[in-house]
Design a protein around this motif. Structure first.
Motif, PDB file in Angstrom:
ATOM      1  N   PRO A   1       0.806  -1.239   0.000  1.00 53.11           N
ATOM      2  CA  PRO A   1       0.000   0.000   0.000  1.00 53.11           C
ATOM      3  C   PRO A   1       0.834   1.283   0.000  1.00 53.11           C
ATOM      4  CG  PRO A   1       0.024  -0.971   2.185  1.00 53.11           C
ATOM      5  CD  PRO A   1       0.670  -1.966   1.271  1.00 53.11           C
ATOM      6  N   HIS A   2       2.109   1.177   0.387  1.00 51.55           N
ATOM      7  CA  HIS A   2       2.943   2.384   0.484  1.00 51.55           C
ATOM      8  C   HIS A   2       4.025   2.445  -0.586  1.00 51.55           C
ATOM      9  CE1 HIS A   2       0.876   3.014   4.244  1.00 51.55           C
ATOM     10  NE2 HIS A   2       1.357   1.883   4.749  1.00 51.55           N
ATOM     11  N   GLU A   3       3.983   1.519  -1.527  1.00 49.76           N
ATOM     12  CA  GLU A   3       4.988   1.517  -2.590  1.00 49.76           C
ATOM     13  C   GLU A   3       4.741   2.667  -3.567  1.00 49.76           C
ATOM     14  OE1 GLU A   3       7.697  -1.075  -2.909  1.00 49.76           O
ATOM     15  OE2 GLU A   3       7.037  -0.756  -0.844  1.00 49.76           O
ATOM     16  N   THR A   4       5.825   3.153  -4.131  1.00 52.90           N
ATOM     17  CA  THR A   4       5.711   4.257  -5.095  1.00 52.90           C
ATOM     18  C   THR A   4       5.846   3.779  -6.545  1.00 52.90           C
ATOM     19  OG1 THR A   4       8.084   4.714  -4.891  1.00 52.90           O
ATOM     20  CG2 THR A   4       6.569   5.945  -3.439  1.00 52.90           C
ATOM     21  N   GLU A   5       6.381   2.568  -6.708  1.00 49.15           N
ATOM     22  CA  GLU A   5       6.534   2.043  -8.059  1.00 49.15           C
ATOM     23  C   GLU A   5       6.444   0.519  -8.042  1.00 49.15           C
ATOM     24  OE1 GLU A   5      11.279   1.890  -8.777  1.00 49.15           O
ATOM     25  OE2 GLU A   5      10.402   3.914  -8.759  1.00 49.15           O
ATOM     26  N   ILE A   6       5.989  -0.031  -9.167  1.00 48.74           N
ATOM     27  CA  ILE A   6       5.798  -1.475  -9.320  1.00 48.74           C
ATOM     28  C   ILE A   6       6.337  -1.884 -10.688  1.00 48.74           C
ATOM     29  CG2 ILE A   6       4.031  -3.275  -9.671  1.00 48.74           C
ATOM     30  CD1 ILE A   6       2.320  -1.769  -7.638  1.00 48.74           C
ATOM     31  N   MET A   7       6.927  -3.062 -10.757  1.00 43.16           N
ATOM     32  CA  MET A   7       7.400  -3.559 -12.045  1.00 43.16           C
ATOM     33  C   MET A   7       6.326  -4.438 -12.690  1.00 43.16           C
ATOM     34  SD  MET A   7      10.620  -6.004 -13.109  1.00 43.16           S
ATOM     35  CE  MET A   7       9.815  -7.586 -12.919  1.00 43.16           C
ATOM     36  N   LEU A   8       6.078  -4.218 -13.975  1.00 46.55           N
ATOM     37  CA  LEU A   8       5.201  -5.070 -14.771  1.00 46.55           C
ATOM     38  C   LEU A   8       6.067  -5.804 -15.786  1.00 46.55           C
ATOM     39  CD1 LEU A   8       2.596  -6.177 -15.989  1.00 46.55           C
ATOM     40  CD2 LEU A   8       2.285  -3.988 -17.174  1.00 46.55           C
ATOM     41  N   MET A   9       6.208  -7.119 -15.602  1.00 46.83           N
ATOM     42  CA  MET A   9       7.018  -7.914 -16.524  1.00 46.83           C
ATOM     43  C   MET A   9       6.152  -8.418 -17.671  1.00 46.83           C
ATOM     44  SD  MET A   9       7.880 -11.177 -17.726  1.00 46.83           S
ATOM     45  CE  MET A   9       7.782 -12.535 -16.558  1.00 46.83           C
ATOM     46  N   LYS A  10       6.617  -8.186 -18.884  1.00 45.76           N
ATOM     47  CA  LYS A  10       5.933  -8.687 -20.069  1.00 45.76           C
ATOM     48  C   LYS A  10       6.888  -9.554 -20.883  1.00 45.76           C
ATOM     49  CE  LYS A  10       2.722  -4.803 -20.772  1.00 45.76           C
ATOM     50  NZ  LYS A  10       2.222  -3.831 -21.775  1.00 45.76           N
ATOM     51  N   GLN A  11       6.312 -10.371 -21.722  1.00 46.82           N
ATOM     52  CA  GLN A  11       7.077 -11.076 -22.743  1.00 46.82           C
ATOM     53  C   GLN A  11       6.440 -10.747 -24.075  1.00 46.82           C
ATOM     54  OE1 GLN A  11       7.562 -15.351 -21.389  1.00 46.82           O
ATOM     55  NE2 GLN A  11       9.655 -14.747 -21.870  1.00 46.82           N
ATOM     56  N   MET A  12       7.096  -9.898 -24.823  1.00 46.56           N
ATOM     57  CA  MET A  12       6.522  -9.407 -26.069  1.00 46.56           C
ATOM     58  C   MET A  12       7.358  -9.826 -27.267  1.00 46.56           C
ATOM     59  SD  MET A  12       5.069  -5.602 -25.118  1.00 46.56           S
ATOM     60  CE  MET A  12       6.620  -4.912 -24.544  1.00 46.56           C
ATOM     61  N   ARG A  13       6.710  -9.781 -28.397  1.00 46.24           N
ATOM     62  CA  ARG A  13       7.384  -9.961 -29.681  1.00 46.24           C
ATOM     63  C   ARG A  13       6.777  -8.942 -30.632  1.00 46.24           C
ATOM     64  NH1 ARG A  13       7.947 -15.874 -31.429  1.00 46.24           N
ATOM     65  NH2 ARG A  13       9.810 -15.672 -30.124  1.00 46.24           N
ATOM     66  N   ASN A  14       7.625  -8.109 -31.219  1.00 40.91           N
ATOM     67  CA  ASN A  14       7.177  -7.029 -32.103  1.00 40.91           C
ATOM     68  C   ASN A  14       6.161  -6.123 -31.420  1.00 40.91           C
ATOM     69  OD1 ASN A  14       8.764  -8.031 -34.252  1.00 40.91           O
ATOM     70  ND2 ASN A  14       7.137  -9.480 -34.820  1.00 40.91           N
ATOM     71  N   GLY A  15       6.361  -5.889 -30.132  1.00 39.85           N
ATOM     72  CA  GLY A  15       5.492  -4.984 -29.383  1.00 39.85           C
ATOM     73  C   GLY A  15       4.172  -5.575 -28.948  1.00 39.85           C
ATOM     74  N   ASN A  16       3.973  -6.893 -29.135  1.00 39.24           N
ATOM     75  CA  ASN A  16       2.705  -7.535 -28.788  1.00 39.24           C
ATOM     76  C   ASN A  16       2.907  -8.623 -27.744  1.00 39.24           C
ATOM     77  OD1 ASN A  16       1.119  -6.126 -30.827  1.00 39.24           O
ATOM     78  ND2 ASN A  16       2.197  -7.387 -32.332  1.00 39.24           N
ATOM     79  N   VAL A  17       1.941  -8.743 -26.828  1.00 38.55           N
ATOM     80  CA  VAL A  17       1.927  -9.879 -25.926  1.00 38.55           C
ATOM     81  C   VAL A  17       1.204 -11.030 -26.613  1.00 38.55           C
ATOM     82  CG1 VAL A  17       2.047  -8.498 -23.827  1.00 38.55           C
ATOM     83  CG2 VAL A  17      -0.189  -9.072 -24.779  1.00 38.55           C
ATOM     84  N   ALA A  18       1.228 -12.201 -25.974  1.00 33.48           N
ATOM     85  CA  ALA A  18       0.796 -13.419 -26.669  1.00 33.48           C
ATOM     86  C   ALA A  18      -0.701 -13.514 -26.899  1.00 33.48           C
ATOM     87  CB  ALA A  18       1.280 -14.647 -25.897  1.00 33.48           C
TER      88      ALA A  18
END
Length: 356
Positions: free
Chosen positions: A188-205
């Motif tokens: 609740p007190h975090e200022t930033e979060i990481m969002l991990m993606k796996q993309m190819r040519n800018g697209n997710v699966a």
């Protein structure tokens, strides 16, 4: 009279017709006069006759083939669990001569989807399970299925415009919204979060992953608008041995990041990295109860997994086609799977195979 013990000759006697005429009506065969049919239908109502659909289907001694079109996958992947459900459901119905044809396409290549679906049409299956590609590409295939009268079930991504027989999968938007809520209960007190993606040519699966992210971002916008969401792409075009360098650089640049999330089944890519690098103050949250994810949950680098019963989905798709095509039963058009939260405390009690 016990309806389970009603015989064809009982119906014939009540209707005043021959046994052969009753048999033709029960099996919807031709050469029955309108008058005789009416007599038999009245007798069936009077006797409250319920046909034994199992016995009737077995009597025809017909074989059926159901095609299952899913993404190519490695072992210990989410799709392997779905495939296992398909195989077991066909085995359960082996007395009805139910066969399966597994067909695979590259999730990032609409060309491979088109190639596989064209091959599927040539084989003329009795029913099809489809993990859809992009809407316009999938529609070309499903339009042909409608043209040929072949029922199909959508798995993973719901596309109502395609008019499937049925759908199995999570409500992706609600799932992402739920994931954000659980994550922010921990942070609740975090200022930033990481969002991990796996993309190819800018697209997710998949569209499903896109909808999960949309739900997630809606929750964050409404309740934590000041939290920065930093994306990192463990690209599918990148060699896996380079992922550690990408993550090293990310956490060096974002030293205040302690919580991460991904909307695919590969949370273990970050979870295993966190264990190797001994970063005990960082955790990731992800999807799907695949073995590598489960081990990271036990080791503490993955905080939570959202499970969606891949085995049950594969199994239920076959059962739906079986009920609709073989037994001529009505089936549920929309089947949303539960959004289940797994942690270190309950992950060993999660039952993958809960259909007996």
């Amino acid at each position: 009279m016990d309806t389970a013990k009603i015989r064809i000759k009982d119906i014939a006697k009540r209707a005043g017709v021959s046994v052969g005429t009753v048999d033709r009506v029960l099996h919807n065969r031709p050469n029955v006069s309108k008058k005789a049919r009416e007599k038999i239908e009245n007798a069936l109502k009077e006797l409250d006759y319920k046909p034994n659909m199992y016995a009737s289907a077995l009597a025809y001694n017909k074989s059926y083939t159901f095609a299952c079109i899913i993404p190519k996958h490695a072992s210990e992947a989410y799709w392997e669990e779905v495939e296992e459900g398909v195989v077991d459901a066909c085995e359960r119905r082996r007395d009805f001569r139910i066969g399966k044809k597994m067909m695979y396409y590259n999730r990032f290549s609409t060309e491979t989807f088109t190639k596989v679906t064209n091959e599927c049409l040539k084989q003329k299956p009795h029913g099809v399970i489809i993990v859809p590609s992009k809407l316009d590409v999938t529609r070309k295939f499903t339009d042909r299925l409608h043209e040929f009268g072949i029922p199909f079930v959508l798995l993973d991504s719901y596309m109502p415009d395609l008019k499937p027989l049925s759908f199995f999968g999570q409500d992706s938007f609600s799932s992402g919204y739920f994931a954000a809520r659980i994550l922010m209960m921990m942070a609740p007190h975090e200022t930033e979060i990481m969002l991990m993606k796996q993309m190819r040519n800018g697209n997710v699966a998949s569209k499903q992953q896109e909808n999960r992210e949309t739900g997630f971002r809606h929750y964050m916008h409404d309740h934590f608008p000041n939290v920065v969401i930093n994306e990192v792409n463990l690209s599918l075009d990148e060699k896996r041995e380079n992922y550690d360098t990408i993550l090293d650089e990310f956490f060096a640049k974002h030293p205040h990041t302690h919580h991460c999330i991904t909307f695919n089944s590969k949370a273990h890519l970050v979870g295993e990295y966190l264990l190797r690098s001994n970063r005990r103050n960082i955790q990731i949250m992800g999807y799907d109860m695949v073995p590598k994810n489960a081990e990271c949950v036990r080791q503490g680098s993955i905080s939570f997994l959202i499970a969606q019963h891949g085995y049950m989905q594969g199994y239920s798709c076959i059962e739906t086609l079986f009920n609709a095509i073989v037994l001529k039963k009505e089936v549920e058009p929309i089947n949303y799977m539960p959004i289940e939260l797994l942690s270190k405390e309950n992950i060993d009690f999660y039952r993958r195979k809960n259909i007996g």
